[in-house]
Design a protein around this motif. Structure first.
Motif, PDB file in Angstrom:
ATOM      1  N   GLU A 150       0.823  -1.200   0.000  1.00 36.38           N
ATOM      2  CA  GLU A 150       0.000   0.000   0.000  1.00 36.38           C
ATOM      3  C   GLU A 150       0.863   1.259   0.000  1.00 36.38           C
ATOM      4  O   GLU A 150       2.079   1.209   0.224  1.00 36.38           O
ATOM      5  N   LEU A 151       0.236   2.374  -0.262  1.00 38.24           N
ATOM      6  CA  LEU A 151       0.881   3.688  -0.174  1.00 38.24           C
ATOM      7  C   LEU A 151       0.329   4.396   1.045  1.00 38.24           C
ATOM      8  O   LEU A 151      -0.880   4.649   1.119  1.00 38.24           O
ATOM      9  N   ILE A 152       1.182   4.687   2.018  1.00 34.36           N
ATOM     10  CA  ILE A 152       0.745   5.416   3.201  1.00 34.36           C
ATOM     11  C   ILE A 152       1.329   6.824   3.168  1.00 34.36           C
ATOM     12  O   ILE A 152       2.367   7.064   2.549  1.00 34.36           O
ATOM     13  N   ARG A 153       0.669   7.727   3.858  1.00 37.98           N
ATOM     14  CA  ARG A 153       0.994   9.144   3.695  1.00 37.98           C
ATOM     15  C   ARG A 153       1.366   9.780   5.029  1.00 37.98           C
ATOM     16  O   ARG A 153       0.713   9.525   6.058  1.00 37.98           O
ATOM     17  N   ILE A 154       2.399  10.620   4.980  1.00 36.46           N
ATOM     18  CA  ILE A 154       2.811  11.445   6.117  1.00 36.46           C
ATOM     19  C   ILE A 154       2.613  12.899   5.728  1.00 36.46           C
ATOM     20  O   ILE A 154       3.108  13.345   4.693  1.00 36.46           O
ATOM     21  N   LEU A 155       1.892  13.640   6.545  1.00 36.73           N
ATOM     22  CA  LEU A 155       1.629  15.051   6.295  1.00 36.73           C
ATOM     23  C   LEU A 155       2.476  15.882   7.244  1.00 36.73           C
ATOM     24  O   LEU A 155       2.307  15.799   8.464  1.00 36.73           O
ATOM     25  N   HIS A 156       3.399  16.652   6.681  1.00 38.08           N
ATOM     26  CA  HIS A 156       4.281  17.497   7.496  1.00 38.08           C
ATOM     27  C   HIS A 156       3.802  18.941   7.411  1.00 38.08           C
ATOM     28  O   HIS A 156       4.068  19.651   6.452  1.00 38.08           O
ATOM     29  N   TYR A 157       3.053  19.369   8.442  1.00 35.98           N
ATOM     30  CA  TYR A 157       2.592  20.749   8.530  1.00 35.98           C
ATOM     31  C   TYR A 157       3.620  21.575   9.293  1.00 35.98           C
ATOM     32  O   TYR A 157       4.258  21.104  10.241  1.00 35.98           O
ATOM     33  N   GLY A 336       4.543   2.308  -0.928  1.00 42.15           N
ATOM     34  CA  GLY A 336       5.609   2.833  -0.086  1.00 42.15           C
ATOM     35  C   GLY A 336       5.125   4.010   0.750  1.00 42.15           C
ATOM     36  O   GLY A 336       4.002   4.027   1.252  1.00 42.15           O
ATOM     37  N   VAL A 337       5.996   5.013   0.880  1.00 41.09           N
ATOM     38  CA  VAL A 337       5.713   6.166   1.730  1.00 41.09           C
ATOM     39  C   VAL A 337       5.673   7.429   0.882  1.00 41.09           C
ATOM     40  O   VAL A 337       6.562   7.666   0.056  1.00 41.09           O
ATOM     41  N   ALA A 338       4.651   8.233   1.091  1.00 35.62           N
ATOM     42  CA  ALA A 338       4.575   9.573   0.509  1.00 35.62           C
ATOM     43  C   ALA A 338       4.659  10.572   1.656  1.00 35.62           C
ATOM     44  O   ALA A 338       3.997  10.395   2.687  1.00 35.62           O
ATOM     45  N   LEU A 367      -6.543   9.939   1.073  1.00 33.75           N
ATOM     46  CA  LEU A 367      -5.081  10.015   1.055  1.00 33.75           C
ATOM     47  C   LEU A 367      -4.423   8.856   1.786  1.00 33.75           C
ATOM     48  O   LEU A 367      -3.223   8.637   1.648  1.00 33.75           O
ATOM     49  N   ASN A 368      -5.195   8.129   2.604  1.00 37.95           N
ATOM     50  CA  ASN A 368      -4.632   7.080   3.456  1.00 37.95           C
ATOM     51  C   ASN A 368      -3.549   7.656   4.368  1.00 37.95           C
ATOM     52  O   ASN A 368      -2.457   7.105   4.518  1.00 37.95           O
ATOM     53  N   ALA A 369      -3.871   8.798   4.998  1.00 32.22           N
ATOM     54  CA  ALA A 369      -2.924   9.464   5.903  1.00 32.22           C
ATOM     55  C   ALA A 369      -2.770   8.646   7.174  1.00 32.22           C
ATOM     56  O   ALA A 369      -3.754   8.259   7.804  1.00 32.22           O
ATOM     57  N   LYS A 370      -1.512   8.403   7.576  1.00 31.72           N
ATOM     58  CA  LYS A 370      -1.227   7.594   8.753  1.00 31.72           C
ATOM     59  C   LYS A 370      -0.427   8.348   9.819  1.00 31.72           C
ATOM     60  O   LYS A 370      -0.429   7.952  10.985  1.00 31.72           O
ATOM     61  N   LEU A 371       0.277   9.401   9.419  1.00 29.76           N
ATOM     62  CA  LEU A 371       1.088  10.150  10.387  1.00 29.76           C
ATOM     63  C   LEU A 371       1.033  11.629  10.049  1.00 29.76           C
ATOM     64  O   LEU A 371       1.105  12.012   8.875  1.00 29.76           O
ATOM     65  N   ILE A 409      -4.523   7.127  13.131  1.00 28.68           N
ATOM     66  CA  ILE A 409      -3.572   8.174  12.781  1.00 28.68           C
ATOM     67  C   ILE A 409      -2.732   8.547  14.005  1.00 28.68           C
ATOM     68  O   ILE A 409      -3.225   8.553  15.142  1.00 28.68           O
ATOM     69  N   CYS A 410      -1.465   8.817  13.775  1.00 27.82           N
ATOM     70  CA  CYS A 410      -0.534   9.220  14.834  1.00 27.82           C
ATOM     71  C   CYS A 410      -0.027  10.630  14.547  1.00 27.82           C
ATOM     72  O   CYS A 410      -0.005  11.068  13.393  1.00 27.82           O
ATOM     73  N   ILE A 411       0.409  11.307  15.604  1.00 24.95           N
ATOM     74  CA  ILE A 411       0.914  12.669  15.455  1.00 24.95           C
ATOM     75  C   ILE A 411       2.211  12.824  16.235  1.00 24.95           C
ATOM     76  O   ILE A 411       2.326  12.364  17.376  1.00 24.95           O
ATOM     77  N   ILE A 412       3.186  13.457  15.600  1.00 20.16           N
ATOM     78  CA  ILE A 412       4.418  13.877  16.273  1.00 20.16           C
ATOM     79  C   ILE A 412       4.463  15.398  16.230  1.00 20.16           C
ATOM     80  O   ILE A 412       4.355  15.999  15.157  1.00 20.16           O
ATOM     81  N   VAL A 413       4.615  16.022  17.373  1.00 17.89           N
ATOM     82  CA  VAL A 413       4.773  17.474  17.455  1.00 17.89           C
ATOM     83  C   VAL A 413       6.259  17.787  17.555  1.00 17.89           C
ATOM     84  O   VAL A 413       6.952  17.269  18.441  1.00 17.89           O
TER      85      VAL A 413
END
Length: 523
Positions: A150-157, A336-338, A367-371, A409-413
């Motif tokens: 699968e393709l999982i997504r990381i959103l960096h705000y 993979g990872v986006a 988007l299949n956002a995971k992080l 979904i997980c979050i890192i601050v």
């Protein structure tokens, strides 16, 4: 006048000035609302301790990077203009100039390598009640990528600290080398000029960009901004006529970024809410690769094209009497990872809940956002107050809401970085940075998120001048933003802490599996 009288006069003046320095408040006196009167004290006049002489060589040594010769961080001069990046002063349309300060084209071979634990961690991730399991859902997805496909997504705000794909690009490259994936990720159709160098981006037509400011100004009658907190249109938002509008988005591979970023394998357009049909066409130079007539839409839709990986440029062309709201373009691999770079200039990370969160959720699902990585703070620093509990509450609300969009979904601050101001001729940390950092950490822990302390990773109080005065410089002379070289250093420090805990997770799950094979599927 006799010399003795001159001497006595000078001594008396000196004594008077010294007495004033003892009784004058060190933080200064405000005359009215805007004028701050300061008076130098003995410590500033005679102290030999200069904050810009702090030594961060131990940090650089721990990262095993040679700033002079390491090709992965050798960059031309950095000239992005973000001196006025504050909450109240920076309009959404302010341009940022970016020169050829680049990532070296040289990159490790394009093949997967085994994930290895880092040799040294300068600043570890922190967890509420020391419970590392808050990231286990994401680690589980990472560990299964090679079999799940699968393709999982990381959103960096983040704020302007991540503009130009800074920090994000290093994290993306490391993850894609280890876990698969390619492409620059997701970006809005209309970019603030100079805020992405990992892809050459050019617009044709009369595009308009809509953001949270459009809602505030009454230019929108809805709050559907989507994951990137903006959308673009090639036709006016409320005009209904028989005129034919057209717009183009020309995308070309960048020669100054990592190799995996340059792979065009799949292009997706996230759009919706067009009242009339429009034509979407994918072109390579002057050759049409595909064209579709898109019917009216009343919800979020996705247009997807698989692309020959050998193509080095594509053009997405739109024509119609009405434009859809175009929320994002994504250039990704099939699996993979986006990792998406999402800079929100002027933001302190508290605007998400002011938008349509139901629509936000629908886009996260597609988007299949995971992080989510949340990195804010520098816009808050210049506004000094005694108590940041209000910000802690606001930030907690954002984290809790975002975390509730998907069950896994997980979050890192990432906490605020050090930031310096000129005090009596030398630079020292703003006095409120640690309060802001504490507010961010408290909010993260209450929301069940991990926290990484960038302030301490840099060296703590008064560390920014050492980054500015490093050779070559690791931060700009605004004493706020990293240079490209500095962004690589701080990115590596974060990634090492992240992958260290992923490696610990693997050891943890392997131990459980060995002791109780029936627990395999639970972890």
């Amino acid at each position: 006048m006799k010399p003795i009288k001159i001497l006595l006069y000078l001594i008396s003046i000196f004594v008077i000035l010294a007495l004033v320095s003892f009784i004058f408040p060190r933080e200064g006196l405000y005359l009215g609302n805007n004028l701050l009167l300061r008076y130098p004290d003995f410590q500033h006049v005679f102290s030999l301790q200069q904050s810009n002489r702090l030594n961060i060589q131990d940090i650089l040594d721990a990262q095993q990077l040679n700033l002079v010769s390491d090709s992965s961080i050798f960059q031309p001069p950095d000239t992005i203009d973000s001196e006025k990046d504050t909450t109240t002063l920076v309009p959404d349309s302010l341009n940022a100039e970016l020169s050829a300060d680049t990532i070296s084209p040289s990159d490790p071979p394009d093949n997967q390598k085994q994930v290895q634990p880092p040799g040294s961690i300068h600043q570890y991730l922190e967890y509420p009640h020391h419970d590392k399991s808050v990231l286990y859902p994401f680690f589980q997805h990472l560990s299964r990528l090679k079999t799940s496909g699968e393709l999982i997504r990381i959103l960096h705000y983040g704020d302007s600290q991540i503009e130009g794909d800074r920090i994000t690009s290093y994290i993306r490259n490391e993850l894609q080398q280890n876990f698969g994936g390619s492409g620059v990720g997701m970006f809005p159709p209309v970019l603030i000029k100079g805020t992405n160098i990992s892809l050459q981006h050019q617009l044709g037509g009369s595009w308009q960009r809509y953001t949270i400011k459009s809602i505030e100004n009454g230019n929108l009658n809805h709050k559907r901004l989507g994951t990137l907190m903006s959308f673009g249109r090639f036709a006016p938002v409320y005009e209904r006529s028989s005129s034919l509008y057209a717009g183009e988005i020309m995308l070309k591979k960048s020669n100054i970024t990592y190799l995996r970023t340059r792979e065009f394998k799949r292009c997706r357009v996230f759009y919706g809410f067009n009242k009339k049909p429009f034509i979407a066409e994918l072109k390579y130079k002057d050759q049409s690769l595909d064209a579709e007539l898109i019917p009216p839409a009343h919800q979020l839709q996705t247009l997807s094209w698989d692309i020959n990986g050998s193509l080095n440029e594509i053009t997405i062309s739109f024509r119609g009497e009405d434009s859809p709201d175009i929320y994002a373009i994504a250039i990704d691999g099939q699996q993979g990872v986006a990792v998406d770079n999402i800079p929100l200039r002027g933001s302190s990370g508290t605007d998400f809940t002011r938008t349509d969160m139901a629509f936000f959720r629908s886009m996260y699902q597609k988007l299949n956002a995971k992080l989510i990585i949340m990195q804010f703070g520098v816009n808050l620093v210049p506004h000094i107050v005694d108590d940041y509990s209000y910000y802690e509450h606001q930030f907690y609300k954002q984290l809790k809401t975002l975390k509730g969009l998907r069950p896994d979904i997980c979050i890192i601050v990432i906490g605020v970085s050090d930031m310096s101001r000129n005090v009596m001729g030398h630079y020292e940390s703003y006095p409120n940075i640690e309060k802001i950092r504490t507010a961010q950490k408290n909010a993260a822990f209450k929301a069940g998120c991990a926290f990484w302390d960038m302030y301490e990773a840099m060296g703590g109080k008064n560390s920014m001048p050492a980054w500015v005065n490093a050779n070559p410089p690791l931060a700009r002379t605004d004493f706020t933003h990293f240079t490209w070289k500095g962004s690589v250093i701080i990115s590596k420090m974060f990634y090492d802490a992240f992958i260290h805990d992923y490696y610990e997770y693997l050891k943890h799950t392997n131990t459980i599996t060995q002791n109780n094979p029936s627990e395999t599927d639970k972890n």
